[in-house]
Design a protein around this motif. Structure first.
Motif, PDB file in Angstrom:
ATOM      1  N   ARG A  19      37.007  62.243  29.006  1.00  0.00           N
ATOM      2  CA  ARG A  19      37.602  61.452  27.934  1.00  0.00           C
ATOM      3  C   ARG A  19      38.143  62.356  26.831  1.00  0.00           C
ATOM      4  NH1 ARG A  19      32.912  57.106  28.321  1.00  0.00           N
ATOM      5  NH2 ARG A  19      33.901  55.762  29.852  1.00  0.00           N
ATOM      6  N   TYR A  37      39.676  53.392  26.564  1.00  0.00           N
ATOM      7  CA  TYR A  37      38.247  53.102  26.643  1.00  0.00           C
ATOM      8  C   TYR A  37      37.777  52.378  25.384  1.00  0.00           C
ATOM      9  CZ  TYR A  37      33.214  53.981  26.837  1.00  0.00           C
ATOM     10  OH  TYR A  37      31.861  53.848  26.834  1.00  0.00           O
ATOM     11  N   SER A  38      38.193  52.857  24.223  1.00  0.00           N
ATOM     12  CA  SER A  38      37.862  52.204  22.954  1.00  0.00           C
ATOM     13  C   SER A  38      38.881  52.652  21.908  1.00  0.00           C
ATOM     14  CB  SER A  38      36.438  52.546  22.498  1.00  0.00           C
ATOM     15  OG  SER A  38      36.355  53.894  22.114  1.00  0.00           O
ATOM     16  N   TRP A  39      38.901  51.973  20.768  1.00  0.00           N
ATOM     17  CA  TRP A  39      39.889  52.333  19.742  1.00  0.00           C
ATOM     18  C   TRP A  39      39.449  51.804  18.390  1.00  0.00           C
ATOM     19  CZ3 TRP A  39      40.355  48.481  23.275  1.00  0.00           C
ATOM     20  CH2 TRP A  39      40.578  47.198  22.793  1.00  0.00           C
ATOM     21  N   THR A  81      40.140  57.534  28.771  1.00  0.00           N
ATOM     22  CA  THR A  81      39.534  58.081  29.982  1.00  0.00           C
ATOM     23  C   THR A  81      40.674  58.597  30.852  1.00  0.00           C
ATOM     24  OG1 THR A  81      37.772  56.430  29.875  1.00  0.00           O
ATOM     25  CG2 THR A  81      38.052  57.613  31.966  1.00  0.00           C
ATOM     26  N   THR A  95      43.325  55.641  30.836  1.00  0.00           N
ATOM     27  CA  THR A  95      43.156  54.251  30.402  1.00  0.00           C
ATOM     28  C   THR A  95      42.393  54.223  29.090  1.00  0.00           C
ATOM     29  OG1 THR A  95      41.160  54.072  31.747  1.00  0.00           O
ATOM     30  CG2 THR A  95      43.213  53.267  32.736  1.00  0.00           C
ATOM     31  N   ARG A 140      43.813  46.762  24.798  1.00  0.00           N
ATOM     32  CA  ARG A 140      42.733  46.142  25.548  1.00  0.00           C
ATOM     33  C   ARG A 140      42.044  47.225  26.363  1.00  0.00           C
ATOM     34  NH1 ARG A 140      44.658  46.304  30.525  1.00  0.00           N
ATOM     35  NH2 ARG A 140      46.883  46.127  30.840  1.00  0.00           N
ATOM     36  N   ASP A 141      40.796  46.985  26.673  1.00  0.00           N
ATOM     37  CA  ASP A 141      40.035  47.907  27.508  1.00  0.00           C
ATOM     38  C   ASP A 141      40.785  48.097  28.824  1.00  0.00           C
ATOM     39  OD1 ASP A 141      37.967  49.449  28.561  1.00  0.00           O
ATOM     40  OD2 ASP A 141      36.852  47.696  29.238  1.00  0.00           O
ATOM     41  N   GLY A 142      41.015  49.338  29.204  1.00  0.00           N
ATOM     42  CA  GLY A 142      41.661  49.620  30.481  1.00  0.00           C
ATOM     43  C   GLY A 142      43.176  49.696  30.431  1.00  0.00           C
TER      44      GLY A 142
END
Ligand SMILES: [Zn+2]
Length: 128
Positions: free
Chosen positions: A91, A60-62, A85, A58, A103-105
């Protein structure tokens, strides 16, 4: 930029060339880690087994890169670099292909891009 595998990362890059993600799993605590390293960052034990990752994870950030770091990347901007993740808990930083609504996730799956003498791991929205 092509990786320069060392003693710790050679097995990872060899697996990637076969379009597989092979991760280190601690012999003592069982946690999976990335990047490859001689000791466990969680419990300090030396040594490891290997486990094959599912390639699912998934977001986590970008960050979206608009200014190319090298002239050779000028035709590729904008592109997205994300921290993923993995299902196994660790990670990994990689390029995110496609143009998903980030989006997160967000569910992602590993993809592989074969270059002349190495293979790159990227991620794309799962199911694409
Ligand atoms: Zn450990």
């Amino acid at each position: 930029v092509a990786p320069q595998p060392d003693e710790e990362s050679a097995a990872f890059w060899a697996a990637v060339k076969e379009h597989r993600l092979e991760l280190q799993r601690c012999n003592a605590c069982g946690r999976v880690r990335f990047p490859p390293m001689p000791g466990c960052p969680y419990c300090g034990a030396l040594g490891h087994d290997t486990t094959e990752a599912t390639g699912s994870g998934t977001l986590y950030s970008w960050v979206v890169v608009h200014v190319p770091l090298t002239p050779s990347a000028a035709a590729e901007v904008p592109y997205t670099i994300g921290t993923i993740t993995l299902e196994e808990g660790c990670r990994m930083v990689a390029r995110i292909d496609g143009d998903p609504a980030l989006r997160d996730g967000l569910a992602l799956a590993a993809t592989y891009v074969d270059h002349a003498d190495w293979t790159e791991v990227r991620f794309a929205a799962e199911g694409r």
